[in-house]
Design an enzyme around this catalytic site. Structure first.
Site, short mmCIF file in Angstrom:
data_model
loop_
_atom_site.label_atom_id
_atom_site.label_comp_id
_atom_site.label_asym_id
_atom_site.label_seq_id
_atom_site.Cartn_x
_atom_site.Cartn_y
_atom_site.Cartn_z
N ARG A 1 -0.77 -9.05 13.27
CA ARG A 1 -1.35 -8.04 12.37
C ARG A 1 -2.18 -8.71 11.27
O ARG A 1 -3.21 -8.18 10.85
CB ARG A 1 -0.24 -7.18 11.75
CG ARG A 1 0.29 -6.13 12.72
CD ARG A 1 1.66 -5.63 12.34
NE ARG A 1 1.70 -4.93 11.08
CZ ARG A 1 2.79 -4.80 10.32
NH1 ARG A 1 3.93 -5.34 10.71
NH2 ARG A 1 2.73 -4.13 9.19
N LYS B 1 0.84 -1.21 0.00
CA LYS B 1 0.00 0.00 0.00
C LYS B 1 0.87 1.26 0.00
O LYS B 1 0.67 2.16 -0.81
CB LYS B 1 -0.95 0.01 1.22
CG LYS B 1 -1.89 -1.18 1.29
CD LYS B 1 -2.84 -1.10 2.46
CE LYS B 1 -2.17 -1.10 3.82
NZ LYS B 1 -1.45 -2.36 4.14
N ARG C 1 11.63 -5.68 4.84
CA ARG C 1 11.39 -4.23 4.64
C ARG C 1 12.34 -3.38 5.48
O ARG C 1 12.60 -3.68 6.64
CB ARG C 1 9.95 -3.88 5.04
CG ARG C 1 9.71 -2.36 5.02
CD ARG C 1 8.27 -1.98 5.06
NE ARG C 1 7.57 -2.46 6.24
CZ ARG C 1 6.26 -2.35 6.41
NH1 ARG C 1 5.52 -1.79 5.47
NH2 ARG C 1 5.69 -2.81 7.50
N ARG D 1 10.96 -1.57 11.08
CA ARG D 1 9.85 -1.21 11.95
C ARG D 1 9.71 -2.21 13.10
O ARG D 1 9.86 -3.41 12.90
CB ARG D 1 8.54 -1.17 11.14
CG ARG D 1 8.29 0.19 10.51
CD ARG D 1 7.15 0.21 9.53
NE ARG D 1 5.90 -0.38 10.01
CZ ARG D 1 4.76 -0.39 9.32
NH1 ARG D 1 4.72 0.17 8.13
NH2 ARG D 1 3.68 -0.96 9.79
N ARG E 1 -10.03 1.09 8.54
CA ARG E 1 -9.42 -0.18 8.92
C ARG E 1 -10.46 -1.12 9.52
O ARG E 1 -10.14 -2.23 9.89
CB ARG E 1 -8.40 0.18 9.97
CG ARG E 1 -7.16 -0.61 10.18
CD ARG E 1 -6.23 -0.71 9.06
NE ARG E 1 -4.93 -1.15 9.50
CZ ARG E 1 -3.81 -0.55 9.17
NH1 ARG E 1 -3.82 0.53 8.44
NH2 ARG E 1 -2.67 -1.04 9.58
P1 AP5 Z 1 4.76 -1.59 1.92
O1 AP5 Z 1 4.42 -0.74 0.75
O2 AP5 Z 1 5.50 -0.97 3.05
O3 AP5 Z 1 3.44 -2.37 2.43
P2 AP5 Z 1 2.14 -1.82 3.18
O4 AP5 Z 1 0.96 -2.46 2.55
O5 AP5 Z 1 2.16 -0.34 3.27
O6 AP5 Z 1 2.40 -2.51 4.58
P3 AP5 Z 1 2.28 -1.89 6.07
O7 AP5 Z 1 3.00 -2.86 6.97
O8 AP5 Z 1 2.73 -0.47 6.10
O9 AP5 Z 1 0.77 -1.98 6.31
P4 AP5 Z 1 0.04 -2.01 7.65
O10 AP5 Z 1 -1.34 -1.89 7.18
O11 AP5 Z 1 0.33 -3.18 8.50
O12 AP5 Z 1 0.73 -0.84 8.49
P5 AP5 Z 1 0.38 0.70 8.73
O13 AP5 Z 1 1.65 1.48 8.69
O14 AP5 Z 1 -0.75 1.12 7.88
O15 AP5 Z 1 5.61 -2.85 1.36
C1 AP5 Z 1 6.11 -3.85 2.23
C2 AP5 Z 1 7.49 -4.35 1.73
O16 AP5 Z 1 7.30 -5.02 0.49
C3 AP5 Z 1 8.50 -3.22 1.44
O17 AP5 Z 1 9.77 -3.64 1.84
C4 AP5 Z 1 8.43 -3.03 -0.08
O18 AP5 Z 1 9.68 -2.60 -0.61
C5 AP5 Z 1 8.08 -4.45 -0.55
N1 AP5 Z 1 7.25 -4.46 -1.75
C6 AP5 Z 1 6.18 -3.66 -2.05
N2 AP5 Z 1 5.64 -4.01 -3.24
C7 AP5 Z 1 6.38 -5.07 -3.70
C8 AP5 Z 1 6.32 -5.89 -4.87
N3 AP5 Z 1 5.39 -5.68 -5.82
N4 AP5 Z 1 7.22 -6.88 -4.99
C9 AP5 Z 1 8.17 -7.10 -4.05
N5 AP5 Z 1 8.28 -6.36 -2.91
C10 AP5 Z 1 7.39 -5.35 -2.75
O19 AP5 Z 1 -0.14 0.68 10.22
C11 AP5 Z 1 0.75 0.44 11.30
C12 AP5 Z 1 -0.03 0.47 12.60
O20 AP5 Z 1 -0.59 1.77 12.80
C13 AP5 Z 1 -1.23 -0.48 12.69
O21 AP5 Z 1 -0.85 -1.79 13.07
C14 AP5 Z 1 -2.07 0.22 13.77
O22 AP5 Z 1 -1.56 -0.01 15.05
C15 AP5 Z 1 -1.88 1.69 13.42
N6 AP5 Z 1 -2.90 2.18 12.48
C16 AP5 Z 1 -2.71 2.65 11.21
N7 AP5 Z 1 -3.88 2.98 10.65
C17 AP5 Z 1 -4.84 2.74 11.56
C18 AP5 Z 1 -6.26 2.85 11.57
N8 AP5 Z 1 -6.94 3.32 10.50
N9 AP5 Z 1 -6.94 2.49 12.68
C19 AP5 Z 1 -6.28 2.04 13.77
N10 AP5 Z 1 -4.96 1.87 13.83
C20 AP5 Z 1 -4.24 2.21 12.74
MG MG Z 2 2.32 1.06 4.80
#
Ligand code: AP5
Ligand code: MG
Length: 217
Positions: A171, A13, A127, A160, A88
């Site tokens: 997660r 994402k 990552r 992270r 979410r």
């Molecule tokens: P990346 O692009 O970083 O993936 P992502 O989908 O953004 O994964 P996240 O871990 O950031 O998602 P998340 O939903 O768990 O965390 P968030 O920060 O939103 O890619 C991942 C890896 O893959 C990278 O190394 C990249 O290089 C590689 N990659 C990408 N595409 C690729 C491809 N095509 N091929 C190969 N490799 C590839 O949330 C974190 C925390 O914040 C949550 O757990 C929660 O506690 C809180 N939070 C956030 N939003 C909310 C909400 N709305 N409500 C409540 N709590 C929330």
């Molecule tokens: Mg992300």
């Protein structure tokens, strides 16, 4: 374009959000990034969010929704936005309806990035993020030339806290229980577009932009 990105942790994402936001000239709003900036800055919001994030749980809705409401109130969102990581759960989706309703707007499309759990684990375990510019790298799929430094800005790379194997598993459970129901929710409204998120980053970007262009035309 008012767009939501949805998909499991590690789906890509954050990686795709940058390209899509640039292509459609809209601001990228990543709730995880906003929380992490608050944790690094030691703010009250950051202190509150940290324990939930470290455990891989969702930050309570009231806190998250207030934060998103404030962000969507900023003038740069007038012509659209890309939300990455919000809503979410279904309660947050209803809140988003209400925020947009107050602004006289509605959502155009919800883009789901589809990947399997094995790939999620591979992506998250490798990552690395830049502490300075936030760019997302991967030790195998998208390595930097300069080892532990960001090729774009020279910043230090870090892993992270919530990318530890146990937390990743939790997660994924949280995603299945609380976030995945959004897929049906938005599909039922005719707003869902699904893209295969396996394969090279550029191929996924191409598929996503083509699907979005079709959805809004
Ligand atoms: P990346 O692009 O970083 O993936 P992502 O989908 O953004 O994964 P996240 O871990 O950031 O998602 P998340 O939903 O768990 O965390 P968030 O920060 O939103 O890619 C991942 C890896 O893959 C990278 O190394 C990249 O290089 C590689 N990659 C990408 N595409 C690729 C491809 N095509 N091929 C190969 N490799 C590839 O949330 C974190 C925390 O914040 C949550 O757990 C929660 O506690 C809180 N939070 C956030 N939003 C909310 C909400 N709305 N409500 C409540 N709590 C929330
Ligand atoms: Mg992300």
């Amino acid at each position: 374009m008012r767009l939501v990105l949805v998909g499991p942790p590690g789906a890509g994402k954050g990686t795709q959000a940058g390209f899509i936001a640039e292509r459609f000239s809209i601001p990228q709003i990543s709730t995880g990034d906003i929380f992490r900036a608050n944790v690094s800055g030691g703010t009250k919001l950051g202190k509150l969010a940290k324990s939930f994030m470290d455990a891989g749980d969702l930050v309570p809705d009231a806190v998250t929704i207030a934060m998103v409401r404030d962000r969507l109130d900023e003038p740069d969102t007038a012509a659209g936005f890309l939300l990455d990581g919000f809503p979410r759960n279904v309660a947050q989706a209803y809140e988003l309806d209400s925020v947009l309703g107050d602004l006289g707007a509605s959502l155009d499309v919800v883009l789901e990035l589809e990947v399997d759990n094995d790939e999620v684990v591979r992506r998250l375990s490798g990552r690395r993020m830049c502490r300075k510019c936030g760019h997302i790298w991967h030790i195998e799929y998208d390595p930097t030339q300069s080892g532990g430094r960001c090729d774009l800005c020279g910043g230090e790379l870090f892993q992270r806290d919530d990318d530890q194997a146990d937390t990743v598993r939790h997660r994924l459970d949280v995603y299945a229980e609380q976030t995945a129901p959004l897929i049906q929710f938005y599909d039922g409204r005719g707003q869902l577009v699904v893209v295969d998120a396996l394969g090279p980053v550029e191929d996924v970007t191409e598929r996503a932009i083509a699907a979005l262009t079709k959805a809004i035309s």
